[in-house]
Enzyme design. Sequence first.
Site, PDB file in Angstrom:
ATOM      1  N   LYS A  47       0.849  -1.180   0.000  1.00 34.31           N
ATOM      2  CA  LYS A  47       0.000   0.000   0.000  1.00 34.31           C
ATOM      3  C   LYS A  47       0.883   1.227   0.000  1.00 34.31           C
ATOM      4  O   LYS A  47       1.849   1.301   0.763  1.00 34.31           O
ATOM      5  CB  LYS A  47      -0.905  -0.002   1.237  1.00 34.31           C
ATOM      6  CG  LYS A  47      -1.870   1.169   1.296  1.00 34.31           C
ATOM      7  CD  LYS A  47      -2.746   1.091   2.543  1.00 34.31           C
ATOM      8  CE  LYS A  47      -3.701   2.267   2.598  1.00 34.31           C
ATOM      9  NZ  LYS A  47      -4.530   2.257   3.809  1.00 34.31           N
ATOM     10  N   GLY A  48       0.583   2.180  -0.863  1.00 29.61           N
ATOM     11  CA  GLY A  48       1.355   3.416  -0.914  1.00 29.61           C
ATOM     12  C   GLY A  48       0.504   4.600  -0.522  1.00 29.61           C
ATOM     13  O   GLY A  48      -0.633   4.450  -0.068  1.00 29.61           O
ATOM     14  N   GLY A  51      -2.340   4.524  -3.464  1.00 24.47           N
ATOM     15  CA  GLY A  51      -3.129   3.356  -3.863  1.00 24.47           C
ATOM     16  C   GLY A  51      -2.648   2.100  -3.189  1.00 24.47           C
ATOM     17  O   GLY A  51      -1.766   2.119  -2.337  1.00 24.47           O
ATOM     18  N   GLN A  52      -3.248   0.975  -3.590  1.00 23.79           N
ATOM     19  CA  GLN A  52      -2.850  -0.320  -3.050  1.00 23.79           C
ATOM     20  C   GLN A  52      -2.675  -1.310  -4.188  1.00 23.79           C
ATOM     21  O   GLN A  52      -3.314  -1.205  -5.233  1.00 23.79           O
ATOM     22  CB  GLN A  52      -3.858  -0.826  -2.020  1.00 23.79           C
ATOM     23  CG  GLN A  52      -5.296  -0.589  -2.361  1.00 23.79           C
ATOM     24  CD  GLN A  52      -6.197  -0.726  -1.131  1.00 23.79           C
ATOM     25  OE1 GLN A  52      -5.860  -1.450  -0.201  1.00 23.79           O
ATOM     26  NE2 GLN A  52      -7.331  -0.075  -1.147  1.00 23.79           N
ATOM     27  N   LYS A  79      -2.798  -2.368  -9.552  1.00 28.62           N
ATOM     28  CA  LYS A  79      -2.724  -1.191  -8.679  1.00 28.62           C
ATOM     29  C   LYS A  79      -4.059  -0.467  -8.714  1.00 28.62           C
ATOM     30  O   LYS A  79      -4.525  -0.033  -9.771  1.00 28.62           O
ATOM     31  CB  LYS A  79      -1.598  -0.245  -9.100  1.00 28.62           C
ATOM     32  CG  LYS A  79      -1.457   0.938  -8.146  1.00 28.62           C
ATOM     33  CD  LYS A  79      -0.120   1.634  -8.259  1.00 28.62           C
ATOM     34  CE  LYS A  79       0.022   2.696  -7.168  1.00 28.62           C
ATOM     35  NZ  LYS A  79       1.319   3.370  -7.198  1.00 28.62           N
ATOM     36  N   ASP A 171      10.786   9.795  -4.750  1.00 32.42           N
ATOM     37  CA  ASP A 171      10.597   8.982  -3.539  1.00 32.42           C
ATOM     38  C   ASP A 171      11.463   7.721  -3.606  1.00 32.42           C
ATOM     39  O   ASP A 171      10.974   6.602  -3.447  1.00 32.42           O
ATOM     40  CB  ASP A 171       9.120   8.602  -3.378  1.00 32.42           C
ATOM     41  CG  ASP A 171       8.785   8.118  -1.961  1.00 32.42           C
ATOM     42  OD1 ASP A 171       9.577   8.385  -1.031  1.00 32.42           O
ATOM     43  OD2 ASP A 171       7.740   7.464  -1.790  1.00 32.42           O
TER      44      ASP A 171
END
Length: 607
Positions: A47-48, A51-52, A79, A171
Amino acid sequence: MDDFDSGGRSGDKAGAGAGDDGGAPPLPQTVQIGNSPTYKLERKLGKGGFGQVYVGRRISAPRLSDRNPGSNALEVALKFEHQTSKGCNYGAPYEWQVYNTLSGNHGVPRVHYKGKQAEFYIMVMDMLGPSLWDVWNNNSHSMSVEMVACIGIEGISILEKMHSKGYVHGDVKPENFLLGPPGTPDEKKLFLVDLGLATKWKDAGTGHHVEYDQRPDIFRGTVRYASVHAHLGRTGTRRDDLESLAYTLIFLLRGRLPWQGYQGENKGFLVCKKKMATSPESLCGICPQPFRHFVEYVVNLKFDEEPNYAKCISLFDGIVGPNPDIRPINTDGAQKLIYQVGQKRGRLIVDENDDEQPKKKIRMGMPATQWISVYNARRPMKQRYHYNVADNRLLQHIQKGNEDGLFISSVASCSNLWALIMDAGTGFTSQVYELSHHFLHKEWIMEQWERNFYITSLAGANNGSSLVIMSRGTQYAQQSYKVSDSFPFKWINKKWKEGFYVTAMATAGSRWAAVMSRNAGFSAQVVELDFLYPSEGIHMRWDNGYRITATAATWDQAAFILSVPRRKPTDETQETLRTSAFPSQHVKDKWSKNLYLASICYGRSVS
């Protein structure tokens, strides 16, 4: 926190944003978008922030008309991003645009299908293997030097390819580097995923580098691995990805970074402060020297500088085995980059035979507490300074100056003693001041506002006392001030939208005070905030027509307000000085060139 204006009203408090923590609708159990086969939802992969990701197992045959190379895959990564996600404010997720450019590029997984099903935007992507975090975690929190060096080599080549397409990742961290699926020919390949924070570093149309900016209220990335510039809210560029990669490598090698463990609301502030204070030698410890050289190189890259990727890769030559086929990570991409550049492999250290000139290091100076003085070109005028002034000597200096036709233009404090700058060019008609044990004394300030005096300069001492100068004859129409425990950028930004500009600043210990005025004579204003003197940012602002109009510094940070004057001065020359002692002799030298003290403060700088 105090927030007051010259109308006597308490300033609006920023309300908490309306958030909806209600559960999102359940994910569909089967997925079919566009021309894709049907996939059944299986285990969750991660999970970010936006989204997941789940495993999708194909349960239907590919369509005969489907030429997509991924249509035959039995397992894919799905995603999901809900339509109300912050990444979907304007329709399909922003990340889709990035994948349109980067999908299938070296080190970036392929996106086979994307579309919307019910309330979710869905991408069907290559199935990959474990993340570098998983590998490190499953190996008793350790990783071999050769493995980390190979990650460095291939990580640099992946970033070079991404940067060549005009994007920075934003990131970079162990969780976003994935290996290929175990047991496949790609199991030693490295991939960089999660492009939700990717931004353009150059304009696609013109090819020009993006403009420099700093927004101290905006942070993008992951606190542990983010570059110092990301912490400070500066526009992300190629140097930031490489700095995050450096921190990723040191983490995988040493198992810990010096800034881990901070908690609380000001965690980002403390982590950034620690990053700035940690030398490459201290950060890398007993790591092989190439890692320290890489850190030194990336933290000193300029905002718009093109990194020498091939040279960075060549740093790790002596650590990895000579045969690429038996390396723990596939480094084919890096080998291609070296050959494309056609550059001899060499060490990063600049020597007499190197093409590159030694450059000034941006972050290698030692933090220091110094006097920061700003000088503006003016027509010849009378100016006077006093420093190391005790409380009981203020009155005589001020009275004598007034008798000679001088008014206070700037004040500062060092070691609970005061510095006064008085000159004949202020345009003020009268002036009052108060020495108070409060930072700041609200009732006295409001009384003077009622008498049409406005704050024109102020200073705070380490013991919490303040010296506030208020004057008549200014052009100000209304004034507001705020005192806070951290630099009040959000409040400043709100006031900018209301037509106010910062006209004075001060600090007392670690507290900040900012004064903002209407009709200040500026057409634009920006902030430069740093844990060291922000030389690069100030010079870029100067190049764009800004001039420093207010300064203040704590033991930790220095802040500079830079403004564009509505009326352009005949001579725009501005200079700054940083000195360990009050710059008395320097001031006299500047006077001989018709440069006069415009602002002075004592606090964080770099020697």
